[in-house]
Write a protein that holds these residues in place. Sequence first.
Motif, PDB file in Angstrom:
ATOM      1  N   SER A  83       0.850  -1.201   0.000  1.00 27.12           N
ATOM      2  CA  SER A  83       0.000   0.000   0.000  1.00 27.12           C
ATOM      3  C   SER A  83       0.881   1.243   0.000  1.00 27.12           C
ATOM      4  O   SER A  83       2.057   1.186   0.397  1.00 27.12           O
ATOM      5  CB  SER A  83      -0.882   0.018   1.249  1.00 27.12           C
ATOM      6  OG  SER A  83      -0.061   0.146   2.399  1.00 27.12           O
ATOM      7  N   LEU A  84       0.291   2.364  -0.411  1.00 26.57           N
ATOM      8  CA  LEU A  84       0.994   3.650  -0.324  1.00 26.57           C
ATOM      9  C   LEU A  84       1.444   3.895   1.112  1.00 26.57           C
ATOM     10  O   LEU A  84       2.571   4.343   1.363  1.00 26.57           O
ATOM     11  CB  LEU A  84       0.069   4.776  -0.805  1.00 26.57           C
ATOM     12  CG  LEU A  84       0.579   6.211  -0.646  1.00 26.57           C
ATOM     13  CD1 LEU A  84       0.089   7.074  -1.814  1.00 26.57           C
ATOM     14  CD2 LEU A  84       0.149   6.859   0.666  1.00 26.57           C
ATOM     15  N   GLY A 129      -1.813  12.043  -1.628  1.00 25.08           N
ATOM     16  CA  GLY A 129      -1.050  10.810  -1.474  1.00 25.08           C
ATOM     17  C   GLY A 129       0.125  11.016  -0.556  1.00 25.08           C
ATOM     18  O   GLY A 129       1.195  10.428  -0.743  1.00 25.08           O
ATOM     19  N   GLU A 176      -7.422   4.935   3.755  1.00 27.31           N
ATOM     20  CA  GLU A 176      -7.198   5.130   2.316  1.00 27.31           C
ATOM     21  C   GLU A 176      -8.583   5.290   1.685  1.00 27.31           C
ATOM     22  O   GLU A 176      -9.431   4.400   1.797  1.00 27.31           O
ATOM     23  CB  GLU A 176      -6.481   3.933   1.690  1.00 27.31           C
ATOM     24  CG  GLU A 176      -6.351   4.078   0.175  1.00 27.31           C
ATOM     25  CD  GLU A 176      -5.553   2.949  -0.482  1.00 27.31           C
ATOM     26  OE1 GLU A 176      -4.368   2.791  -0.154  1.00 27.31           O
ATOM     27  OE2 GLU A 176      -6.132   2.225  -1.318  1.00 27.31           O
ATOM     28  N   ASN A 208      -4.874   7.942  -3.294  1.00 24.25           N
ATOM     29  CA  ASN A 208      -3.688   7.626  -4.107  1.00 24.25           C
ATOM     30  C   ASN A 208      -3.477   8.699  -5.181  1.00 24.25           C
ATOM     31  O   ASN A 208      -4.444   9.155  -5.799  1.00 24.25           O
ATOM     32  CB  ASN A 208      -3.855   6.248  -4.765  1.00 24.25           C
ATOM     33  CG  ASN A 208      -3.529   5.142  -3.783  1.00 24.25           C
ATOM     34  OD1 ASN A 208      -2.416   5.064  -3.272  1.00 24.25           O
ATOM     35  ND2 ASN A 208      -4.511   4.307  -3.490  1.00 24.25           N
ATOM     36  N   ASP A 255      -2.744  10.552  -8.662  1.00 23.69           N
ATOM     37  CA  ASP A 255      -3.048  10.203 -10.049  1.00 23.69           C
ATOM     38  C   ASP A 255      -2.867  11.434 -10.931  1.00 23.69           C
ATOM     39  O   ASP A 255      -2.318  12.452 -10.473  1.00 23.69           O
ATOM     40  CB  ASP A 255      -4.472   9.624 -10.156  1.00 23.69           C
ATOM     41  CG  ASP A 255      -5.532  10.614  -9.664  1.00 23.69           C
ATOM     42  OD1 ASP A 255      -5.191  11.798  -9.426  1.00 23.69           O
ATOM     43  OD2 ASP A 255      -6.697  10.211  -9.521  1.00 23.69           O
ATOM     44  N   ALA A 269       1.835   4.818  -5.310  1.00 24.26           N
ATOM     45  CA  ALA A 269       0.409   4.475  -5.119  1.00 24.26           C
ATOM     46  C   ALA A 269       0.255   3.027  -4.656  1.00 24.26           C
ATOM     47  O   ALA A 269       1.096   2.168  -4.939  1.00 24.26           O
ATOM     48  CB  ALA A 269      -0.349   4.696  -6.428  1.00 24.26           C
ATOM     49  N   SER A 270      -0.818   2.757  -3.957  1.00 22.48           N
ATOM     50  CA  SER A 270      -1.108   1.387  -3.510  1.00 22.48           C
ATOM     51  C   SER A 270      -1.228   0.458  -4.706  1.00 22.48           C
ATOM     52  O   SER A 270      -1.787   0.822  -5.740  1.00 22.48           O
ATOM     53  CB  SER A 270      -2.428   1.355  -2.731  1.00 22.48           C
ATOM     54  OG  SER A 270      -2.293   2.056  -1.527  1.00 22.48           O
TER      55      SER A 270
END
Length: 476
Positions: free
Chosen positions: A6-7, A140, A204, A236, A238, A268-269
């Motif tokens: 995971s992040l 994030g 999250e 997360n 993007d 990112a996760s």
Amino acid sequence: MTLARSLFDKIWESHTASILRNGQAQLFIDSHLIHEVTTPQAFGMLRDFDLPVLMPERTFATVDHIVPTDTRVGPFSDPLAEQMIQELRANCSSSNIVFFDLDSGRQGIVHMIGPEQGITQPGTTIACGDSHTSTHGAFGAIAFGIGTSQVRDVLATQTLAMTKPKLRRIEVNGRLGPGVYAKDVILHIIRKLGVKGGVGYAYEYAGDLFERMSMEERMTVCNMTIEGGARCGYVNPDETTFAYLHGRPFAPAGADWDAAVQRWKAVASEPGCHYDDVVVMDAADVPPTVTWGINPGQAIAVTEEIPTIESCAELDRASVAEALAHMKLKPGAPIAGTPVNVAFFGSCTNARVSDFAEVAKYLVGHKVHPSVHAIAVPGSQLVKRECEKLGIDRIFKEAGFEWRHPGCSMCLGMNPDKLVGDQLCASTSNRNFIGRQGSQSGRTVLMSPVMVAAAAITGAVTDAREFFNIKNRTEV
Ligand code: SF4
């Protein structure tokens, strides 16, 4: 075989400088945001130990909590405000800390300036002496609110002793209905999971609802993570994140930008990573939500009735009784129609350009109710300038809102913007605790900005969807 991560795990592991004897991690903090209220003592303690600020280049300051919003002409009438601002100015100057001072054109609420300036970046750790530091998780990042002694620790060591929390994925899919906003989403989540539901967790936020959200909407959601008991919450990173950051003063530029984006994508996760808990919700179930009590979890749809003590679980009855007594609300009565005395549009939850622009669409041609005192407080000087460039300030002023200078204002009532007596405030802020808005008997009803606008005009808690005839939803 490499396990999916995971992040949260990636950032935690890459920032753990050591494991302390008590089992806590000593976490390196990439960026430390400071303000006038939680720093004078921390700098004083540093001086007592004859310690310098270890990494002033990673420390960024602003004034927000106690600064007046009705004037920018000093010295300010509140001697404490004047003293705290002067102390921060001196401390930043002697330690070579970047300070977004009142004349910088970039001053604002601490959780506004981090993102605006590109200081808040994916994959980083962030700390600040304010509970709502979770806001920065929208990018994030892993961001923690800390107390004054921890502010001292970060100033002196650029690290924090932290116990690793568990990780809960909150997945929300689907589309929100017309007149339903990011603020409703987070109030709904807190209502469902409880104000203590997130204790011991990091959150999250995942699912296509958050993927479609703008950065400003993600910030609104992450901002109130702490109100649900979790110290930090993130989305997360993007393309939406990268587009927001591109070109900001402290964001990487040139070749560094491309390398940074690659790094940010990698943080990112990963699909299949481990979560200690997963909660799934449907966006279509989120109503325009308002609080009726004295914590953000005491919330209902604007179409619902105020709970009765008997309708609540046995364990909750004492707090429900306390809330009903404080709020002076009638159990079983509809929350809609509750008279409102003050409308507060501001705070790091909902005082960004998109918040003001969305409300301006509906405010045109309306007037604030004669019995309501309405103030609009942009979250930063950048937001204020942009709203003024777009003519949004004029719409607010013509409707009867006072258009103020940036600051925390009535979010916590440390400056002259306070409720008086038992006034009831329709508020875009994040916390409705007793005394939060400056009066021990004052009453706060949290809601989205468009709902605050409807309350300001009608003088009562109102379903904005009906009042403004909101039929469509475009932004999410
Ligand atoms: S607006 Fe409120 S929550 Fe945000 S930084 Fe200021 S006091 Fe804290």
